[in-house]
Design an enzyme around this catalytic site. Structure first.
Site, PDB file in Angstrom:
ATOM      1  N   MET A   1       0.836  -1.201   0.000  1.00  0.00           N
ATOM      2  CA  MET A   1       0.000   0.000   0.000  1.00  0.00           C
ATOM      3  C   MET A   1       0.871   1.251   0.000  1.00  0.00           C
ATOM      4  SD  MET A   1      -3.485  -0.800   2.091  1.00  0.00           S
ATOM      5  CE  MET A   1      -2.826  -0.577   3.732  1.00  0.00           C
ATOM      6  N   GLY A   2       2.129   1.104  -0.422  1.00  0.00           N
ATOM      7  CA  GLY A   2       3.024   2.254  -0.448  1.00  0.00           C
ATOM      8  C   GLY A   2       3.560   2.574   0.929  1.00  0.00           C
ATOM      9  N   ALA A   3       4.045   3.829   1.102  1.00  0.00           N
ATOM     10  CA  ALA A   3       4.711   4.238   2.348  1.00  0.00           C
ATOM     11  C   ALA A   3       5.804   3.224   2.683  1.00  0.00           C
ATOM     12  CB  ALA A   3       3.712   4.395   3.489  1.00  0.00           C
TER      13      ALA A   3
ATOM     14  N   HIS B   1       9.088   1.043   3.515  1.00  0.00           N
ATOM     15  CA  HIS B   1      10.202   1.080   4.462  1.00  0.00           C
ATOM     16  C   HIS B   1      11.088  -0.137   4.213  1.00  0.00           C
ATOM     17  CE1 HIS B   1       7.857  -1.950   6.562  1.00  0.00           C
ATOM     18  NE2 HIS B   1       6.854  -1.094   6.719  1.00  0.00           N
ATOM     19  N   ASP B   2      12.082  -0.333   5.069  1.00  0.00           N
ATOM     20  CA  ASP B   2      13.036  -1.421   4.841  1.00  0.00           C
ATOM     21  C   ASP B   2      12.376  -2.796   4.877  1.00  0.00           C
ATOM     22  OD1 ASP B   2      15.116   0.295   4.437  1.00  0.00           O
ATOM     23  OD2 ASP B   2      16.002   0.063   6.439  1.00  0.00           O
TER      24      ASP B   2
ATOM     25  N   HIS C   1       9.426  -3.541   3.556  1.00  0.00           N
ATOM     26  CA  HIS C   1       8.962  -3.753   2.181  1.00  0.00           C
ATOM     27  C   HIS C   1      10.127  -4.083   1.247  1.00  0.00           C
ATOM     28  CE1 HIS C   1       5.674  -0.944   3.637  1.00  0.00           C
ATOM     29  NE2 HIS C   1       4.982  -1.971   3.201  1.00  0.00           N
TER      30      HIS C   1
ATOM     31  N   GLN D   1     -10.461  -2.508   2.666  1.00  0.00           N
ATOM     32  CA  GLN D   1     -10.003  -3.160   3.891  1.00  0.00           C
ATOM     33  C   GLN D   1      -9.946  -2.191   5.070  1.00  0.00           C
ATOM     34  OE1 GLN D   1      -6.291  -4.262   1.815  1.00  0.00           O
ATOM     35  NE2 GLN D   1      -5.196  -3.659   3.668  1.00  0.00           N
TER      36      GLN D   1
ATOM     37  N   SER E   1       4.383   0.856   8.284  1.00  0.00           N
ATOM     38  CA  SER E   1       4.105   2.201   7.779  1.00  0.00           C
ATOM     39  C   SER E   1       3.397   3.049   8.824  1.00  0.00           C
ATOM     40  CB  SER E   1       3.247   2.115   6.512  1.00  0.00           C
ATOM     41  OG  SER E   1       3.925   1.404   5.494  1.00  0.00           O
TER      42      SER E   1
END
Length: 283
Positions: free
Chosen positions: A34-36, A38-39, A41, A65, A191
């Site tokens: 869903m973007g945002a 970080h490491d 991901h 969701q 996130s």
């Protein structure tokens, strides 16, 4: 300079890009996000690169969701930073549809999920959640048709639900769970951690420490009831509002009574101020 990924925002553009990727029968891995980013991901992206020749990352904040009282509107959106991070990882394709592309006017079909994997835990507090997850992930699998899909183990119940769905519906996708990536103090990367105040950020790792202590008690032969009560006290004493701390079978997610019922996974969800955190550990 890293090569910028191809970005597709429409289904025709996605299909053209996938046709290019699949030349010479290249295998494709999908990392849904869903973007945002970080490491945590990015660790999924790196695993995807080891498991397939080409990597597709979807970036879509899925409204189905989120309940009306949840944080869909304020969920972090960091598109430019996300693209830069994915370019640095040499991702081949970013699938970035809008809501109307995923859920066009008249959309009326949803995937329902049932069984022990959905009983309790997140479904008790977010009864809308797994229907939304199963539907959007099912659509992503059908749109991208990956050979493998990588999901983080931090959302362990979600991982089990998606794995079951892919098998039950014969989607032909191998679902792979990647290890949870943690900060140095043990807090699982998320996130939503950006919502924590500096003071809350100092308290947040207690969640992980409490699970480790609970696991230690289970391994020492304590009943699940006693071990979970001790862990829950650690969490609430630190200032969390506890939704659940449960011991479940690591494969079926059925409830367990002791270490003899293993393999066991401890799963937790708790709110610290307005921020809801989830985590899990193997026993």
């Amino acid at each position: 300079m890293p090569r910028p990924p191809v970005v597709a925002r429409t289904l025709p553009a996605l299909r053209r890009a996938l046709d290019d990727l699949r030349r010479r029968n290249a295998t494709v891995a999908l990392v849904p996000t869903m973007g945002a980013l970080h490491d945590g991901h990015l660790s999924l992206v790196r695993l995807a690169k080891r498991r397939a020749a080409k990597v597709v990352v979807s970036v879509f904040v899925n409204p189905t969701q989120f309940a009306p009282h949840e944080d869909f509107g304020s969920y972090p959106r960091t598109w430019k930073a996300d693209v830069a991070k994915l370019a640095a990882e040499n991702v081949d394709l970013i699938w970035n549809p809008d809501v109307k592309t995923m859920y066009p006017e008249g959309f009326a079909t949803r995937i329902g999920v049932d069984g022990p994997a959905i009983a309790g835990l997140e479904d008790r507090f977010r009864p809308h959640f797994f229907g939304g997850v199963a539907t959007v992930v099912g659509k992503l699998f059908l749109q991208v048709r990956p050979d493998v899909a990588i999901f983080g183990s931090k959302d362990f119940q979600q991982l089990r639900v998606v794995t079951r769905m892919a098998a039950d519906l014969d989607l032909g996708v191998k679902v792979i769970g990647a290890p949870t990536i943690r900060e140095r103090d043990g807090l699982a990367m998320s996130s939503r951690n950006v919502y924590l105040t500096p003071e809350q950020r100092q308290v947040a790792p207690t969640l992980y420490r409490a699970m480790k202590e609970t696991a230690k008690l289970l391994k020492a032969g304590r009943s699940a009831e006693a071990a979970l009560a001790a862990g829950a006290k650690m969490i609430t004493d630190a200032g969390f509002a506890l939704d659940y701390l449960e011991a479940r079978h690591a494969e079926s997610l059925a409830p367990v009574g002791s270490i003899k019922d293993g393999p066991i996974r401890l799963l937790v969800a708790a709110k610290l101020g307005n921020t809801r955190l989830i985590d899990n550990v193997a026993v």
